[in-house]
Motif scaffolding. Sequence first.
Motif, PDB file in Angstrom:
ATOM      1  N   THR A 178       0.826  -1.196   0.000  1.00  0.00           N
ATOM      2  CA  THR A 178       0.000   0.000   0.000  1.00  0.00           C
ATOM      3  C   THR A 178       0.864   1.251   0.000  1.00  0.00           C
ATOM      4  N   PRO A 179       0.691   2.143  -0.973  1.00  0.00           N
ATOM      5  CA  PRO A 179      -0.192   2.007  -2.134  1.00  0.00           C
ATOM      6  C   PRO A 179       0.312   0.916  -3.081  1.00  0.00           C
ATOM      7  N   THR A 180      -0.592   0.463  -3.970  1.00  0.00           N
ATOM      8  CA  THR A 180      -0.224  -0.618  -4.882  1.00  0.00           C
ATOM      9  C   THR A 180       0.506  -0.078  -6.112  1.00  0.00           C
ATOM     10  N   ASN A 181       1.155  -0.980  -6.777  1.00  0.00           N
ATOM     11  CA  ASN A 181       1.879  -0.687  -8.013  1.00  0.00           C
ATOM     12  C   ASN A 181       1.100  -1.283  -9.190  1.00  0.00           C
ATOM     13  N   PRO A 182       0.597  -0.471 -10.109  1.00  0.00           N
ATOM     14  CA  PRO A 182       0.813   0.963 -10.311  1.00  0.00           C
ATOM     15  C   PRO A 182      -0.422   1.834 -10.023  1.00  0.00           C
ATOM     16  N   LEU A 183      -1.530   1.240  -9.562  1.00  0.00           N
ATOM     17  CA  LEU A 183      -2.784   1.978  -9.462  1.00  0.00           C
ATOM     18  C   LEU A 183      -2.949   2.736  -8.148  1.00  0.00           C
ATOM     19  N   THR A 184      -1.976   2.661  -7.282  1.00  0.00           N
ATOM     20  CA  THR A 184      -1.930   3.403  -6.013  1.00  0.00           C
ATOM     21  C   THR A 184      -3.170   3.181  -5.151  1.00  0.00           C
ATOM     22  N   GLU A 185      -3.717   1.962  -5.167  1.00  0.00           N
ATOM     23  CA  GLU A 185      -4.810   1.647  -4.262  1.00  0.00           C
ATOM     24  C   GLU A 185      -4.264   1.532  -2.837  1.00  0.00           C
ATOM     25  N   VAL A 186      -5.032   1.999  -1.887  1.00  0.00           N
ATOM     26  CA  VAL A 186      -4.597   2.039  -0.491  1.00  0.00           C
ATOM     27  C   VAL A 186      -5.465   1.090   0.332  1.00  0.00           C
ATOM     28  N   CYS A 187      -4.827   0.236   1.114  1.00  0.00           N
ATOM     29  CA  CYS A 187      -5.581  -0.639   2.003  1.00  0.00           C
ATOM     30  C   CYS A 187      -5.537  -0.098   3.422  1.00  0.00           C
ATOM     31  N   ASP A 188      -6.530  -0.483   4.211  1.00  0.00           N
ATOM     32  CA  ASP A 188      -6.609  -0.078   5.605  1.00  0.00           C
ATOM     33  C   ASP A 188      -5.766  -1.054   6.428  1.00  0.00           C
ATOM     34  N   ILE A 189      -4.558  -0.652   6.780  1.00  0.00           N
ATOM     35  CA  ILE A 189      -3.619  -1.548   7.456  1.00  0.00           C
ATOM     36  C   ILE A 189      -4.173  -2.019   8.793  1.00  0.00           C
ATOM     37  N   PRO A 311      -2.945   8.962  -4.587  1.00  0.00           N
ATOM     38  CA  PRO A 311      -3.609   9.097  -3.289  1.00  0.00           C
ATOM     39  C   PRO A 311      -3.684  10.520  -2.762  1.00  0.00           C
ATOM     40  N   GLY A 312      -2.817  11.394  -3.245  1.00  0.00           N
ATOM     41  CA  GLY A 312      -2.828  12.770  -2.774  1.00  0.00           C
ATOM     42  C   GLY A 312      -3.938  13.614  -3.357  1.00  0.00           C
ATOM     43  N   LEU A 313      -4.619  13.105  -4.390  1.00  0.00           N
ATOM     44  CA  LEU A 313      -5.731  13.831  -4.980  1.00  0.00           C
ATOM     45  C   LEU A 313      -7.017  13.574  -4.200  1.00  0.00           C
ATOM     46  N   ALA A 314      -7.836  14.600  -4.050  1.00  0.00           N
ATOM     47  CA  ALA A 314      -9.118  14.433  -3.364  1.00  0.00           C
ATOM     48  C   ALA A 314     -10.024  13.473  -4.111  1.00  0.00           C
ATOM     49  N   SER A 315      -9.805  13.306  -5.411  1.00  0.00           N
ATOM     50  CA  SER A 315     -10.623  12.403  -6.218  1.00  0.00           C
ATOM     51  C   SER A 315     -10.264  10.937  -6.019  1.00  0.00           C
ATOM     52  N   HIS A 316      -9.146  10.652  -5.363  1.00  0.00           N
ATOM     53  CA  HIS A 316      -8.744   9.257  -5.140  1.00  0.00           C
ATOM     54  C   HIS A 316      -9.714   8.598  -4.161  1.00  0.00           C
ATOM     55  N   PRO A 317     -10.173   7.370  -4.450  1.00  0.00           N
ATOM     56  CA  PRO A 317     -11.175   6.722  -3.592  1.00  0.00           C
ATOM     57  C   PRO A 317     -10.752   6.544  -2.137  1.00  0.00           C
ATOM     58  N   GLN A 318      -9.475   6.370  -1.893  1.00  0.00           N
ATOM     59  CA  GLN A 318      -8.987   6.184  -0.520  1.00  0.00           C
ATOM     60  C   GLN A 318      -8.159   7.385  -0.046  1.00  0.00           C
ATOM     61  N   HIS A 319      -8.485   8.571  -0.557  1.00  0.00           N
ATOM     62  CA  HIS A 319      -7.691   9.759  -0.231  1.00  0.00           C
ATOM     63  C   HIS A 319      -7.610  10.009   1.270  1.00  0.00           C
ATOM     64  N   ALA A 320      -8.747   9.980   1.948  1.00  0.00           N
ATOM     65  CA  ALA A 320      -8.753  10.275   3.387  1.00  0.00           C
ATOM     66  C   ALA A 320      -7.938   9.254   4.158  1.00  0.00           C
ATOM     67  N   GLY A 330       1.070  11.925  -0.523  1.00  0.00           N
ATOM     68  CA  GLY A 330       0.589  10.898  -1.436  1.00  0.00           C
ATOM     69  C   GLY A 330       1.649   9.987  -2.006  1.00  0.00           C
ATOM     70  N   GLY A 331       2.914  10.242  -1.704  1.00  0.00           N
ATOM     71  CA  GLY A 331       3.974   9.452  -2.304  1.00  0.00           C
ATOM     72  C   GLY A 331       4.413  10.039  -3.630  1.00  0.00           C
ATOM     73  N   ALA A 332       5.303   9.344  -4.321  1.00  0.00           N
ATOM     74  CA  ALA A 332       5.924   9.907  -5.520  1.00  0.00           C
ATOM     75  C   ALA A 332       5.516   9.236  -6.822  1.00  0.00           C
ATOM     76  N   VAL A 333       4.545   8.319  -6.770  1.00  0.00           N
ATOM     77  CA  VAL A 333       4.144   7.581  -7.974  1.00  0.00           C
ATOM     78  C   VAL A 333       2.754   8.020  -8.423  1.00  0.00           C
ATOM     79  N   VAL A 334       2.660   8.420  -9.673  1.00  0.00           N
ATOM     80  CA  VAL A 334       1.399   8.833 -10.293  1.00  0.00           C
ATOM     81  C   VAL A 334       1.159   7.948 -11.510  1.00  0.00           C
TER      82      VAL A 334
END
Length: 424
Positions: A178-189, A311-320, A330-334
Amino acid sequence: MTDRHDDAARAPAADSEAARIARARLPEGLRPETLAVRTALAPSQHGENSEALFLTTAFVQPDSETSARRFANMEDFTYARTSNPTVRSFEQRLAAMEGAEAAIATSTGMSAILLLGMGLLKAGDHVVCSRSVFGSTVGLFGKEFAKFGVTTSFVSQTDLAEWRAAIQPNTRLLFAETPTNPLTEVCDIAALAEIAHAAGALLTVDNTFCSPALQRPLALGADLVMHAGTKYLDGQGRVMSGALCGASKQIVDVFGPTLRTAGMTLAPFNAWVALKGMETLYLRMKAQSEAALAVARWLEAHPAVARVYYPGLASHPQHALAMRQQSGLGGAVVSFDVKADSPEAARAAAFQVIDSTRVLSIATNLGDTKTIITHPATSSHGRLTEAQRQAAGIGQGLIRVAVGLEHVDDITDDLQRGLSQLGF
């Protein structure tokens, strides 16, 4: 009769040893940024300020009795496959940065996952793994471990119900990045840790993308943290390395014997390079995350871009969630999808954008100070089946940009060269 010159020669060595030990005792409560610079083995008798590089395959023992004890109990340093001072410094520094009791270094990130499986799993065991992890991780769990009777269920990165439903009586390990490669999905650790522990299993988190500069999974409930130090820990694309971090009972007692036997050892030179890279990790991650956010916002406003994953964008599903887990960055991968009417057109458009760059590097690595642009469907996930790629959300129009330290305007100008040719 003792020669006074011999005494004089020995005295400075004794004084240096006392000073060396004193310097090794860092005070309690140091901040992570300081630990990233200062944690290491004590200097040698020469008092070097930069950690030494020990290039030797063997270590001379003072006598047979000491040698026997050290080999039997794996004390101190005996043979380079089992221990090395430079590698030990790398391990201690990373453990301190992750807030772990211990760390064990490996030759690559993938060998760290191999060590994880070899140390924890046996025939008949079951693993639950996010289907959105790095392509080689999918192959290692789904194909290679399966040869030895270990089964793996791949589930949605973000759907906790899928994780719970996949648990079996023989589940021993949950694995996520988390985030995943390459879609930057975030899991709740924290939530995954609860699921794992309720099932009597361990949770391992691949923290490569964030590094301890942004995220510390152990503090959120994870049992083990895995790293591909090839990426941000080194930070300049120079060497391969990997590691596992966690409790001493796992790192020392379980993985230590496995690594010594199997030999996926980190080379001292690679350890030394990554060790020095870690000193600037916090500065780099902050600067690269800020630049990545600027690039992501620019891409989100571009008419030729269908969707941006960051993940740094407000539009990202797991932004919060990302902002809570990742120190507000948000990290360095877009990653982003180019607009197209078909998979074939999407691939052609993605290739057009990538091939039009003049500043960015076309490569498969990430974590470098140089910005890297990649087509995941034909590189990192190129060996997966089309069904596996679709399940992971990897389309032919997807482009991944690992943002480096160039000026942001030069990065966006380089992307514009190809995007402007897509006709939108």
